[in-house]
Design an enzyme around this catalytic site. Structure first.
Site, short mmCIF file in Angstrom:
data_model
loop_
_atom_site.label_atom_id
_atom_site.label_comp_id
_atom_site.label_asym_id
_atom_site.label_seq_id
_atom_site.Cartn_x
_atom_site.Cartn_y
_atom_site.Cartn_z
CE LYS A 27 3.65 8.25 -10.85
NZ LYS A 27 2.79 7.03 -10.79
CD GLU B 55 1.53 17.02 2.23
OE1 GLU B 55 1.73 17.16 1.10
OE2 GLU B 55 0.54 16.58 2.98
N GLY C 132 3.20 5.15 -6.71
CA GLY C 132 4.04 5.78 -5.58
C GLY C 132 4.14 4.63 -4.50
NE ARG C 133 -1.27 1.66 -3.02
CZ ARG C 133 -1.85 2.61 -3.86
NH1 ARG C 133 -1.72 3.82 -3.92
NH2 ARG C 133 -3.06 2.29 -4.62
CD GLU D 59 -2.22 5.58 -0.85
OE1 GLU D 59 -1.07 5.11 -1.27
OE2 GLU D 59 -2.35 7.02 -0.57
CG HIS E 138 5.47 -6.55 27.61
ND1 HIS E 138 5.67 -6.89 28.87
CD2 HIS E 138 6.32 -7.24 26.83
CE1 HIS E 138 6.60 -7.94 28.84
NE2 HIS E 138 6.93 -8.21 27.69
CE LYS F 280 -2.92 14.47 -2.22
NZ LYS F 280 -2.34 14.12 -3.65
C1 G6Q Z 1 1.09 6.21 -3.28
C2 G6Q Z 1 0.44 7.45 -3.27
C3 G6Q Z 1 1.01 8.64 -2.32
C4 G6Q Z 1 2.11 9.44 -2.88
C5 G6Q Z 1 2.42 10.82 -2.29
C6 G6Q Z 1 3.69 11.23 -2.57
O1 G6Q Z 1 0.82 5.31 -4.18
O2 G6Q Z 1 0.20 7.93 -4.74
O3 G6Q Z 1 1.30 8.14 -1.26
O4 G6Q Z 1 3.49 8.45 -3.13
O5 G6Q Z 1 1.36 11.46 -2.38
O6 G6Q Z 1 3.46 11.58 -3.99
P1 G6Q Z 1 4.64 12.44 -5.09
O7 G6Q Z 1 5.60 11.23 -5.03
O8 G6Q Z 1 4.02 12.55 -6.32
O9 G6Q Z 1 5.22 13.40 -4.06
#
Ligand code: G6Q
Length: 549
Positions: free
Chosen positions: A206, A212, A268-269, A354, A385, A513
């Site tokens: 996003k 990462e 994001g989620r 989250e 199990h 972070k």
């Molecule tokens: C989700 C969070 C988080 C996000 C990641 C990746 O709701 O905001 O999990 O999706 O940190 O972020 P980017 O899509 O910006 O790389």
């Protein structure tokens, strides 16, 4: 308005809890032969059975009253109509618009965002078609056969979970890979399997700034360019961006015409329904991706319109609140009886924890009640199990969601029957337990002496009375999966609405972070590190002393 715990509705629930907390589920079933009929809901191809919950008619009514008291209807409307309910980021929350299959407009700041959404869907459809028909070719003219989604968190978990769950729908000749972790092993192991000429990288971010993802994307780019005769201009055929940040996409070297856009009102989620879902569409085909949206849309309509007493996400949420806030449950297990849903609990962990892992209300005041539980689980029967022992005979109450498709495209009828008999047996065992009298009778029947029975009996008693929901899908297909995911999204929303927290921000991920950015250069410096606490200094210095050994 009174705070949540001071309200009459909460007080009434507390009082009722005191009178019902010792009532055994077995008794509730014995007293009411219609219990299943009363406490299950059929929605399209989904059966939601909530009869094995520590719930009687009064508790059910009181929970519904609590939802009314918290003005849930108004809050639902506010989300669907684009009010800025994510107050700390001043954003609307409109993942529901991404799967709006009606002709209704969704207006934000005077603009119908359905126009933008449809344009991106159209672009995705065309692109997916071109890749599948081989019209889109790699730089040496070969068709694309490997899709690699590079993203993390919300830009990873939903698509990865769905591609795994819908494996039987995969387009022939296309395989999909997911790289999320900054741990170099993740991308190295993936690249080993790939031919750059037939690989398409989707850089899913996003913000397009996530450490990462950008590190992994740069590794992929270097790897691509390092192979025989590749030029910068070849990147256009092998790198696609899924993002909201056009400038950063350009800077990375991806032409914006190879960017699939989404918007800041997509959390994001909650983004798998947006361009972030391109890996899904490439893997299972655009028609199936649309069916996923359709399933979610149908659940959205159910959630918006069904009365609370017949509303699956609302009931799931209220039951969760009943256990977290009154029974003091700290965790919630989710056990899919379908191997391809292996990642579903992991996906839910982000969605739920989250969203509702919050300690302050919308006004920033500390809340006086527990909020989101720990969500966990692995597929059954494997779970049986390992940790099921603790759910059956441990000291905590752990509500369980069992999820299973009745039919799948893998395996045979016998395997399915064994699997489902195990699921039905577990929910029955958790509910009923086994009493001292029953254990004694069993042991006596098997010829064990009274003296020996007394030694073992305590270990063999199952208290039972452990609540569970069972969610059966006629078949796990794109549509039912879409509905299932939306069902949990709305459950999380309702809980946030009742707890009066912001389910759509995630400030808790920031501190780590920030500190990682500070520590990174310290790992390279020659000096001993002394500026942190003694533990952090000790760990960093241990790394520095040993990194080249
Ligand atoms: C989700 C969070 C988080 C996000 C990641 C990746 O709701 O905001 O999990 O999706 O940190 O972020 P980017 O899509 O910006 O790389």
């Amino acid at each position: 308005m009174f705070t949540l715990t001071e309200s009459d509705e909460w007080g009434a629930l507390q009082e009722h809890y005191d009178s019902i907390s010792n009532v055994h589920l077995k008794t509730l079933f014995e007293k009411d032969k219609e219990r299943f009929d009363k406490f299950h809901i059929k929605f399209n191809d989904i059966l939601f059975d909530f009869s094995k919950n520590r719930l009687d008619n009064i508790a059910f009514k009181l929970l519904v009253r609590l939802a009314e008291h918290r003005k849930l209807k108004e809050k639902i409307k506010a989300m669907f109509t684009g009010e800025k309910i994510n107050t700390t980021e001043n954003r609307a929350v409109l993942h529901t618009a991404l799967r709006n299959r009606s002709i209704d407009e969704v207006i934000i700041e005077g603009r119908d965002i359905m126009t933008d959404i449809k344009a991106v869907l159209k672009k995705m459809k065309k692109f997916v078609g071109d890749v599948h028909t081989g019209k889109w070719k790699g730089c040496t003219g070969m068709p694309i056969s490997h899709i690699v989604n590079i993203g993390i968190g919300g830009s990873h978990l939903g698509p990865a979970m769905i591609c795994e769950a819908l494996k039987p729908y995969a387009k022939p000749g296309i395989s999909v890979h997911f790289v999320s972790n900054i741990d170099g092993c993740d991308i190295a192991e993936t690249l080993k399997q790939l031919n750059p000429e037939t690989t398409l990288f989707l850089i899913a971010s996003k913000t397009f700034t996530t450490q990462e993802t950008m590190t992994n994307a740069n590794t992929a780019k270097k790897w691509f360019l390092s192979t025989d005769g590749k030029k910068e201009s070849d990147i256009a055929l092998h790198f696609i961006a899924l993002s909201t940040n056009t400038e950063a996409v350009k800077q990375f070297g991806i032409n914006p015409k190879n960017m699939f856009e989404f918007w800041d009102w997509v959390g994001g989620r909650y983004s798998l329904w947006s361009a972030i879902g391109l890996s899904i569409a490439l893997y299972i085909g655009f028609d199936n991706f649309e069916m996923l949206l359709q399933g979610a849309y149908e659940m959205d309509m159910h959630f918006r319109n069904a009365p609370y007493e017949e509303n699956i996400p609302v009931i799931m949420a209220l039951l969760g609140i009943w256990y977290v806030n009154f029974f003091n449950a700290k965790t919630h297990a989710v056990i899919p009886y379908y191997q391809n849903l292996r990642m579903f609990p992991e996906f839910l962990q982000q969605l739920d924890m989250e969203s509702n892992g919050k300690r302050v209300d919308k006004f920033g005041e500390l809340v006086e009640y527990s909020t989101g539980p720990v969500v966990w689980g692995v597929p059954g029967t494997n779970a049986q199990h390992s940790f099921f022992q603790l759910i059956h005979q441990g000291t905590q109450i752990i509500p369980v969601d069992f999820i299973a498709p009745l039919f799948t495209d893998c395996g045979n009828e016998e395997q399915r029957r064994i699997l489902l008999s195990n699921l039905f047996a577990q929910s029955e065992a958790l509910m009923k337990g086994k009493t001292e009298v029953e254990v004694k009778a069993e042991l006596t029947m098997s010829g064990i002496k009274e003296r020996d029975i007394n030694k073992i009996i305590g270990h063999k008693i199952f208290p039972g009375n452990i609540p569970s929901n069972t969610i059966l899908l006629k078949k796990l297909n794109p549509e039912t999966l879409g509905s299932l995911i939306a069902m949990y999204e709305h459950k999380v929303f309702v809980q946030g609405a009742i707890w009066d927290i912001n389910s759509f921000d995630q400030w808790g991920v920031e501190l780590g972070k920030q500190l990682a950015k500070k520590i990174l250069p310290e790992l390279d410096s020659d000096n001993e590190i002394t500026i942190h606490d003694s533990s952090t200094n000790g760990l960093i210095n241990y790394y520095k002393e040993n990194k080249n050994k």
